[in-house]
Motif scaffolding. Structure first.
Motif, PDB file in Angstrom:
ATOM      1  N   GLN A 129       0.829  -1.207   0.000  1.00 43.04           N
ATOM      2  CA  GLN A 129       0.000   0.000   0.000  1.00 43.04           C
ATOM      3  C   GLN A 129       0.863   1.255   0.000  1.00 43.04           C
ATOM      4  N   TRP A 130       1.872   1.277   0.857  1.00 39.79           N
ATOM      5  CA  TRP A 130       2.784   2.420   0.892  1.00 39.79           C
ATOM      6  C   TRP A 130       3.622   2.490  -0.385  1.00 39.79           C
ATOM      7  N   GLY A 131       4.013   1.324  -0.872  1.00 37.00           N
ATOM      8  CA  GLY A 131       4.849   1.279  -2.072  1.00 37.00           C
ATOM      9  C   GLY A 131       4.167   1.848  -3.295  1.00 37.00           C
ATOM     10  N   MET A 132       2.834   1.760  -3.341  1.00 34.20           N
ATOM     11  CA  MET A 132       2.107   2.281  -4.494  1.00 34.20           C
ATOM     12  C   MET A 132       2.196   3.798  -4.599  1.00 34.20           C
ATOM     13  N   LEU A 133       2.483   4.464  -3.492  1.00 35.91           N
ATOM     14  CA  LEU A 133       2.524   5.920  -3.487  1.00 35.91           C
ATOM     15  C   LEU A 133       3.783   6.481  -4.154  1.00 35.91           C
ATOM     16  N   ILE A 134       4.909   5.782  -3.976  1.00 36.46           N
ATOM     17  CA  ILE A 134       6.191   6.332  -4.435  1.00 36.46           C
ATOM     18  C   ILE A 134       6.253   6.510  -5.951  1.00 36.46           C
ATOM     19  N   LEU A 139       5.965  10.050 -10.793  1.00 35.84           N
ATOM     20  CA  LEU A 139       5.321  10.364 -12.068  1.00 35.84           C
ATOM     21  C   LEU A 139       4.749  11.785 -12.060  1.00 35.84           C
ATOM     22  N   ILE A 140       4.256  12.225 -10.911  1.00 34.58           N
ATOM     23  CA  ILE A 140       3.773  13.602 -10.807  1.00 34.58           C
ATOM     24  C   ILE A 140       4.935  14.581 -10.968  1.00 34.58           C
ATOM     25  N   LEU A 141       6.074  14.274 -10.330  1.00 38.65           N
ATOM     26  CA  LEU A 141       7.257  15.133 -10.449  1.00 38.65           C
ATOM     27  C   LEU A 141       7.737  15.202 -11.897  1.00 38.65           C
ATOM     28  N   ILE A 142       7.680  14.070 -12.594  1.00 36.50           N
ATOM     29  CA  ILE A 142       8.073  14.051 -14.002  1.00 36.50           C
ATOM     30  C   ILE A 142       7.166  14.970 -14.814  1.00 36.50           C
ATOM     31  N   ALA A 143       5.875  14.896 -14.527  1.00 36.03           N
ATOM     32  CA  ALA A 143       4.913  15.719 -15.270  1.00 36.03           C
ATOM     33  C   ALA A 143       5.095  17.206 -14.967  1.00 36.03           C
ATOM     34  N   LEU A 144       5.449  17.526 -13.716  1.00 41.51           N
ATOM     35  CA  LEU A 144       5.560  18.932 -13.311  1.00 41.51           C
ATOM     36  C   LEU A 144       6.865  19.580 -13.750  1.00 41.51           C
ATOM     37  N   PHE A 189       8.757   3.767 -14.068  1.00 43.18           N
ATOM     38  CA  PHE A 189       7.900   3.938 -12.890  1.00 43.18           C
ATOM     39  C   PHE A 189       6.478   3.446 -13.127  1.00 43.18           C
ATOM     40  N   VAL A 190       6.037   3.410 -14.369  1.00 47.39           N
ATOM     41  CA  VAL A 190       4.757   2.763 -14.664  1.00 47.39           C
ATOM     42  C   VAL A 190       4.876   1.257 -14.422  1.00 47.39           C
ATOM     43  N   ILE A 196       3.652  -3.319  -8.318  1.00 44.69           N
ATOM     44  CA  ILE A 196       3.263  -3.196  -6.910  1.00 44.69           C
ATOM     45  C   ILE A 196       1.752  -3.354  -6.752  1.00 44.69           C
ATOM     46  N   ILE A 197       0.982  -2.753  -7.664  1.00 46.19           N
ATOM     47  CA  ILE A 197      -0.476  -2.903  -7.613  1.00 46.19           C
ATOM     48  C   ILE A 197      -0.861  -4.363  -7.770  1.00 46.19           C
ATOM     49  N   ALA A 198      -0.234  -5.036  -8.741  1.00 45.58           N
ATOM     50  CA  ALA A 198      -0.518  -6.456  -8.948  1.00 45.58           C
ATOM     51  C   ALA A 198      -0.145  -7.269  -7.713  1.00 45.58           C
TER      52      ALA A 198
END
Length: 211
Positions: A129-134, A139-144, A189-190, A196-198
């Protein structure tokens, strides 16, 4: 205390395995580079065919991936001393990543077998659960602001400025635009996020379901 230490090492090994395997897949995923050659019209900009560019790319990958290849000679791209030194440092990172991937894969297999045997798989739910956040945050940082992330990455892993290629002395940089590396980061990262989700859903609903 012993069990806690086993779980700590096992979870660390599992996440390092996911990270390094995702990196290994990404850096060897030639179809991504082939796609970007067309997407960014690189052959037209450099006056070289897609086939020639792919041949040079394969030459570069062979050098970076194979310990027994000690010199880099791309047929259509000359390299400066600094450029060759940077590729040498990248080669060391590639090989280090493979070594970590191999060790942590073995460690992960032993750990998964251990928790299945002890019926302790539920202990992986929270780490997943925590691992899914990283990856999501990255990916947000890459986009920003990928430019700053790209610079920070090089400052962390390289203690020199040899990575700042001059197109006049290292024209290969024109065939490897920053946008290509952005796509590499995104792919890695995808892959990490999907794995991790799987792992989370597999852990929660199937083999590792707490009894």
């Amino acid at each position: 205390m012993k069990i806690k230490f086993i779980h700590f090492l096992g979870i660390a090994s599992l996440f390092l395995c996911i990270l390094t395997v995702a990196i290994a897949i990404t850096i060897n995923f030639v179809p991504l580079y082939a796609f970007d050659l067309d997407y960014f019209s690189i052959p037209e900009k450099l006056g070289l065919s897609k086939t020639v560019l792919l041949e040079n790319y394969h030459t570069l990958l062979d050098y970076l991936n194979k310990p027994w290849i000690t010199e880099l000679h791309m047929p259509d791209f000359p390299s400066s001393k600094d450029g060759l030194f940077h590729f040498y440092e990248v080669k060391k990172l590639f090989l280090f990543n493979y070594a970590v991937a191999a060790v942590t894969t073995i460690g992960s297999v032993f750990y998964v077998c251990f928790i299945k045997r002890q019926r302790l798989g539920w202990k992986l739910i929270r780490p997943f659960q925590w691992g899914m956040l990283i990856p999501f945050v990255v990916l947000i940082l890459i986009a920003l602001n990928f430019d700053q992330l790209f610079i920070t990455f090089h400052e962390v892993f390289f203690n020199n400025d040899a990575w700042m290629f001059n197109p006049s002395t290292d024209p290969v940089i024109l065939a490897l635009p920053e946008s290509f590396f952005m796509h590499c980061f995104i792919l890695a990262f995808v892959l990490i996020e999907l794995t991790i989700i799987a792992g989370y859903f597999f852990t929660k609903h199937t083999a590792f379901k707490k009894e």
